[in-house]
Design a protein around this motif. Sequence first.
Motif, PDB file in Angstrom:
ATOM      1  N   GLU A   1      -2.216  15.215  -2.514  1.00 55.58           N
ATOM      2  CA  GLU A   1      -2.048  14.055  -1.630  1.00 55.58           C
ATOM      3  C   GLU A   1      -0.739  13.323  -1.927  1.00 55.58           C
ATOM      4  O   GLU A   1       0.016  12.984  -1.011  1.00 55.58           O
ATOM      5  CB  GLU A   1      -3.228  13.097  -1.809  1.00 55.58           C
TER       6      GLU A   1
ATOM      7  N   ARG B   1      -0.048   3.940  -2.809  1.00 51.74           N
ATOM      8  CA  ARG B   1      -1.458   4.292  -3.036  1.00 51.74           C
ATOM      9  C   ARG B   1      -1.609   5.778  -3.356  1.00 51.74           C
ATOM     10  O   ARG B   1      -0.857   6.613  -2.880  1.00 51.74           O
ATOM     11  CB  ARG B   1      -2.309   3.906  -1.833  1.00 51.74           C
ATOM     12  N   LEU B   2      -2.613   6.066  -4.124  1.00 53.08           N
ATOM     13  CA  LEU B   2      -2.940   7.440  -4.483  1.00 53.08           C
ATOM     14  C   LEU B   2      -4.436   7.497  -4.771  1.00 53.08           C
ATOM     15  O   LEU B   2      -5.100   6.466  -4.917  1.00 53.08           O
ATOM     16  CB  LEU B   2      -2.127   7.929  -5.681  1.00 53.08           C
ATOM     17  N   THR B   3      -4.959   8.710  -4.824  1.00 48.71           N
ATOM     18  CA  THR B   3      -6.384   8.885  -5.085  1.00 48.71           C
ATOM     19  C   THR B   3      -6.590   9.399  -6.500  1.00 48.71           C
ATOM     20  O   THR B   3      -6.022  10.422  -6.886  1.00 48.71           O
ATOM     21  CB  THR B   3      -7.015   9.872  -4.081  1.00 48.71           C
TER      22      THR B   3
ATOM     23  N   ASP C   1      -5.160  13.191  -7.466  1.00 51.57           N
ATOM     24  CA  ASP C   1      -5.026  14.134  -6.356  1.00 51.57           C
ATOM     25  C   ASP C   1      -3.527  14.362  -6.133  1.00 51.57           C
ATOM     26  O   ASP C   1      -2.893  13.678  -5.323  1.00 51.57           O
ATOM     27  CB  ASP C   1      -5.683  13.568  -5.095  1.00 51.57           C
TER      28      ASP C   1
ATOM     29  N   GLN D   1     -11.119   7.662  -5.862  1.00 51.60           N
ATOM     30  CA  GLN D   1     -10.933   6.261  -5.502  1.00 51.60           C
ATOM     31  C   GLN D   1      -9.468   5.968  -5.218  1.00 51.60           C
ATOM     32  O   GLN D   1      -8.575   6.551  -5.837  1.00 51.60           O
ATOM     33  CB  GLN D   1     -11.424   5.345  -6.623  1.00 51.60           C
ATOM     34  N   THR D   2      -9.230   5.051  -4.271  1.00 50.98           N
ATOM     35  CA  THR D   2      -7.864   4.643  -3.960  1.00 50.98           C
ATOM     36  C   THR D   2      -7.347   3.696  -5.031  1.00 50.98           C
ATOM     37  O   THR D   2      -7.987   2.695  -5.364  1.00 50.98           O
ATOM     38  CB  THR D   2      -7.797   3.946  -2.587  1.00 50.98           C
ATOM     39  N   LYS D   3      -6.180   4.031  -5.564  1.00 52.35           N
ATOM     40  CA  LYS D   3      -5.524   3.194  -6.566  1.00 52.35           C
ATOM     41  C   LYS D   3      -4.095   2.908  -6.102  1.00 52.35           C
ATOM     42  O   LYS D   3      -3.564   3.607  -5.239  1.00 52.35           O
ATOM     43  CB  LYS D   3      -5.487   3.891  -7.930  1.00 52.35           C
ATOM     44  N   PHE D   4      -3.504   1.887  -6.693  1.00 57.36           N
ATOM     45  CA  PHE D   4      -2.122   1.545  -6.388  1.00 57.36           C
ATOM     46  C   PHE D   4      -1.302   1.659  -7.668  1.00 57.36           C
ATOM     47  O   PHE D   4      -1.622   1.005  -8.669  1.00 57.36           O
ATOM     48  CB  PHE D   4      -2.025   0.138  -5.801  1.00 57.36           C
TER      49      PHE D   4
ATOM     50  N   ARG E   1       2.480  13.020   0.642  1.00 61.41           N
ATOM     51  CA  ARG E   1       2.921  11.718   1.125  1.00 61.41           C
ATOM     52  C   ARG E   1       4.391  11.491   0.799  1.00 61.41           C
ATOM     53  O   ARG E   1       5.142  10.925   1.591  1.00 61.41           O
ATOM     54  CB  ARG E   1       2.071  10.599   0.528  1.00 61.41           C
TER      55      ARG E   1
ATOM     56  N   GLY F   1       0.787  -1.228   0.000  1.00 63.64           N
ATOM     57  CA  GLY F   1       0.000   0.000   0.000  1.00 63.64           C
ATOM     58  C   GLY F   1       0.815   1.272   0.000  1.00 63.64           C
ATOM     59  O   GLY F   1       0.256   2.370   0.074  1.00 63.64           O
TER      60      GLY F   1
END
Length: 277
Positions: free
Chosen positions: A252, A226-228, A249, A232-235, A256, A223
């Motif tokens: 974000e 991960r990003l938005t 996004d 939706q959360t995607k990898f 991170r 994880g």
Amino acid sequence: MGYKILSKVELCPNQYEITVLAPFVVKNAKAGQFIIFRADDNGERVPLTIADVNKDLGTLTLVFMAVGYSTKRLASLNVGEELADIVGPLGQPTNIKKYGTVVCLAGGYGAAPCYLISKAFKDAGNKVYMIMGARNKELIFWQDKMKDACTELFITTDDGSLGKKGFVTDVLCEIINNEKIDYAIAVGPMPMMRAVADITKDKGIYTEASMNPIMVDGTGMCGACRLTVDGQTKFACVDGPDFDAHKIDFDEVINRMKIYKDIERKRSDSCNLLKKV
């Protein structure tokens, strides 16, 4: 099974190109995918985008900057020596099809993966503009290869030492003002990809960004990447690395990455203090 290094070139200061014998890796490799390597049995897992392949010879070409422990270790290996292991191809390949007029934007190290991507779009019948950008001429590489992989090559440098003085976005705006662009893809630093997305969104040009957040296992289990995207959360490792740049996004992702960099800096400072004791 080790992966023997067949050639090694320092393309520009602290940036290397190596070609490795890896027939099972390149057999199904496509533009936009990546691998994860370990330089030795005690090394950490590091992702690198596939820069080039020769499926007939079973060779894999990687381009990287020697900035951390593992990439410096990789840079220390010589022709004839072997990498401990390579996993790949990983990630989803770039969606290659005939759009019409395509612009590939490569910032810094992003030039390496853009070679295969641009070549694939050109082979699919597109008119392909390639825009390569870097801080100065010493950091520009693969000019001849890029010319062959695209319809027209543009180069920008921050200091004007080669090509046009300025940024890849400057040339992008010039092209947009002169003709219709059907698709754009950006590969490079987050601020550059974000700037490209801002420009093309206003013009209604579908754009993808090749995301390169921190990765660990490359299978979506950890994880870390991960990003938005569109809420939706995607990898990045399994769903990407290419995503609709207008739906990412970026705030974000950038925040991170700053957290990881702060942790790494503190770890480095601690190590330096221990060395002095």
